[in-house]
Design an enzyme around this catalytic site. Structure first.
Site, PDB file in Angstrom:
ATOM      1  N   ASP A  22      -2.004   0.750   6.055  1.00 63.13           N
ATOM      2  CA  ASP A  22      -2.645   1.513   7.131  1.00 63.13           C
ATOM      3  C   ASP A  22      -3.881   0.893   7.794  1.00 63.13           C
ATOM      4  O   ASP A  22      -4.817   0.490   7.092  1.00 63.13           O
ATOM      5  CB  ASP A  22      -3.149   2.870   6.597  1.00 63.13           C
ATOM      6  CG  ASP A  22      -2.203   3.537   5.640  1.00 63.13           C
ATOM      7  OD1 ASP A  22      -1.110   3.006   5.397  1.00 63.13           O
ATOM      8  OD2 ASP A  22      -2.570   4.605   5.123  1.00 63.13           O
TER       9      ASP A  22
HETATM   10  N1  DQQ Z   1      -1.525   5.011   2.554  1.00 61.64           N
HETATM   11  C1  DQQ Z   1      -0.913   6.267   2.871  1.00 61.64           C
HETATM   12  C2  DQQ Z   1      -2.077   7.208   2.946  1.00 61.64           C
HETATM   13  C3  DQQ Z   1      -2.953   6.726   1.859  1.00 61.64           C
HETATM   14  C4  DQQ Z   1      -2.815   5.234   1.941  1.00 61.64           C
HETATM   15  C5  DQQ Z   1      -0.125   6.221   4.141  1.00 61.64           C
HETATM   16  C6  DQQ Z   1      -2.869   4.538   0.618  1.00 61.64           C
HETATM   17  O1  DQQ Z   1      -1.730   8.561   2.791  1.00 61.64           O
HETATM   18  O2  DQQ Z   1      -4.303   7.131   2.025  1.00 61.64           O
HETATM   19  O3  DQQ Z   1       0.568   5.016   4.296  1.00 61.64           O
HETATM   20  O4  DQQ Z   1      -2.751   3.141   0.767  1.00 61.64           O
END
Ligand code: DQQ
Length: 536
Positions: A22
């Site tokens: 992300d």
């Molecule tokens: N990636 C998820 C999120 C979390 C993060 C979404 C953890 O919900 O915070 O891809 O790497």
């Protein structure tokens, strides 16, 4: 082929190695754009997550810095997960992020602030001792309670944020309010929730202007709102357009928006955990998504030593219909355009192709407008082919199955004899009342590698476009292992990750084609070689 370098992107953001996911806390501050992102400093699979940090003057060329946030305290010992930035009055950035506090993945919300506001890069971030700011109360599922948004201020002068969560099978945008950004109180009702949508990750909630393409920063009454969620269950992102009742602090989707995973998507392909920010320097809202690898054979990412890319930041605004968003690559991308190929007024009969020559098809930006004389040959539309099944329709009626009006489009990352290619194309159907335009980005023939077992989806979405002028346009950003496409000026977007083995580097080709009985005219086709982004 060097397995470590083949497929690496030239102008889509990637760190030199290891896993990324992300994008976090995008923001503009004192002349620099900041991109933080989830990063594993130790390997190319998800784990050991820290916030990597890069800065840029133009959203395209980047300077990589040291990780800004990493597990080090009681309140984030087991992970520093996604979050957002807010620039507080007085031009003071603050980050809210999710900390993992134990091996059971219990989630809390923490904050971090720059150590030195006069450092133009904001290299160092401090996590003060009064963290965590928010811990889950008894009513909250403490392992599904994360990804705080950018905060906005209500008329009462109090800040608000939402976080993604889950209760039974209901996805929730839990809201908190605060007077001073430090003491947060849970609102009685979530901003919004929807049954049977599973956990909501990385929610994004922002105002959009009723007119024009400028972005909005203020959360007032005289605009529309967008709520976007990343759905854990389907791994796609969905959004609705609606109104925000600022008295009740509730978001209400319009009746033209389908409020579930049957609804609109920011992208109908490989695009997840996106986050937007308001860019005051250009008065626009920009969103950013992550694309993982779809090369899912065991150990492939480990062998490559890298996994994941950030897609090109997209400006987004409300379509004049008020029913959906429009997205377009930020204009700064055009500074990487090099040699140009141009074609106009070229007729393509059924089965004909034309090759785009003199540029680098493995790393290119192509914009094309197709036109046709009549809609009469559009194939009948089966009413069962709802939005949810667009991908199945694309899988059945691929780019080579002869149609009436379409399939026509471009064949990207194609090998000389078309053993490999990723077509991006349209197919027009005639429904009872109107025409339905299907846009596909079909990875089925993208690679000869692991022919049977690889994930090669026929991503597709419908394009809600008026065909009165009998034209359809397409732009694709082709970059070695990614094809990011924008149909009808950005009304429908589809991203595919693909891994050609023959159509690589200077062996890749690009064609425009028509496999429908209605002749198609390429009104204009402009294609550019794309230079490499500078990543220092
Ligand atoms: N990636 C998820 C999120 C979390 C993060 C979404 C953890 O919900 O915070 O891809 O790497």
């Amino acid at each position: 082929i060097n397995i470590k370098t083949v497929g690496r992107t030239g102008y889509h953001f990637q760190p030199p190695k290891h896993w990324i996911n992300d994008p976090n806390a995008p923001m503009y501050f004192n002349g620099y754009y900041h991109l933080f992102y989830q990063y594993n400093p130790k390997g190319s699979v998800w784990g050991n997550i820290v916030w990597a940090h890069s800065v840029s003057k133009d959203l395209i060329n980047w300077i990589n810095l040291e990780p800004a946030i990493y597990p080090s305290k009681q309140f984030d010992k087991y992970g520093t997960w996604s979050g957002s930035a807010t620039v507080l009055p007085g031009n003071k950035p603050i980050i809210l992020y999710t900390g993992i506090v134990d091996a059971n993945k219990t989630q809390v919300q923490n904050y971090a602030v720059p150590a030195n506001l006069s450092d133009p890069y904001l290299r160092e971030w401090i996590k003060p001792d009064n963290n965590p700011l928010i811990v889950p109360d008894i009513s909250i599922n403490k392992t599904q309670f994360r990804d705080p948004t950018t905060a906005w201020m209500g008329k009462d002068g109090h800040w608000r944020i939402i976080m993604g969560s889950l209760r039974k099978k209901r996805g929730l945008a839990i809201m908190y309010r605060s007077k001073d950004f430090m003491r947060w109180i849970k609102a009685k009702h979530p901003l919004h929730s929807t049954a049977n949508t599973g956990n909501w990750e990385c929610p994004d909630f922002f105002p959009v202007s009723l007119q024009g393409t400028n972005g909005l920063d203020k959360y007032g009454e005289d605009s529309k709102y967008v709520l976007k969620n990343s759905m854990d269950l389907t791994r796609f992102e969905y959004y609705t357009v609606g109104t925000y009742d600022i008295k009740k602090d509730r978001y209400i989707p319009d009746n033209t928006s389908v409020d579930s995973w049957k609804g609109l998507r920011l992208d109908y392909g490989n695009f997840y955990a996106s986050k937007s920010f308001y860019d005051p320097s250009k008065n626009r809202r920009v969103t950013w998504g992550w694309a993982n690898e779809s090369d899912i054979m065991p150990d492939d990412d480990i062998k490559k030593g890298w996994a994941g890319i950030q897609l090109i930041p997209r400006k987004l605004w409300l379509d004049p219909s008020g029913k959906q968003l429009v997205q377009w690559p930020v204009e700064e991308l055009e500074t990487l355009r090099k040699q140009k190929f141009q074609l106009s007024n070229k007729k393509l009969n059924n089965g004909e192709m034309v090759e785009v020559k003199g540029i680098t098809p493995a790393q290119a930006d192509v914009e094309v407008t197709f036109s046709f004389a009549s809609l009469d040959k559009a194939e009948p539309f089966d009413p069962n082919w709802t939005d949810l099944y667009a991908q199945d329709v694309c899988a059945i009626k691929g780019s080579t199955v002869q149609g009436g009006l379409g399939p026509f489009g471009i064949a990207t990352l194609a090998s000389q004899n078309l053993e490999e290619y990723t077509p991006v194309f349209f197919r027009v159907f005639k429904a009872q009342q109107n025409y339905k335009v299907l846009m596909c980005s079909d990875a089925t023939r993208s690679t000869l590698k692991y022919n049977e077992t690889m994930y090669k989806p026929s991503f597709a979405g419908y394009v809600d476009v008026d065909l009165a002028d009998k034209k359809l346009s397409l732009r694709s950003l082709i970059d070695n292992s990614v094809v990011e496409s924008f149909g009808a000026g950005g009304k429908t977007c589809i991203t595919s990750r693909v891994y050609p083995t023959l159509a690589i580097y200077d062996k890749a080709h690009l064609f425009a084609f028509n496999n429908g009985t209605e002749p198609i005219t390429i009104e204009t086709l402009d294609a550019w070689s794309m230079g490499n982004a500078k990543i220092e």
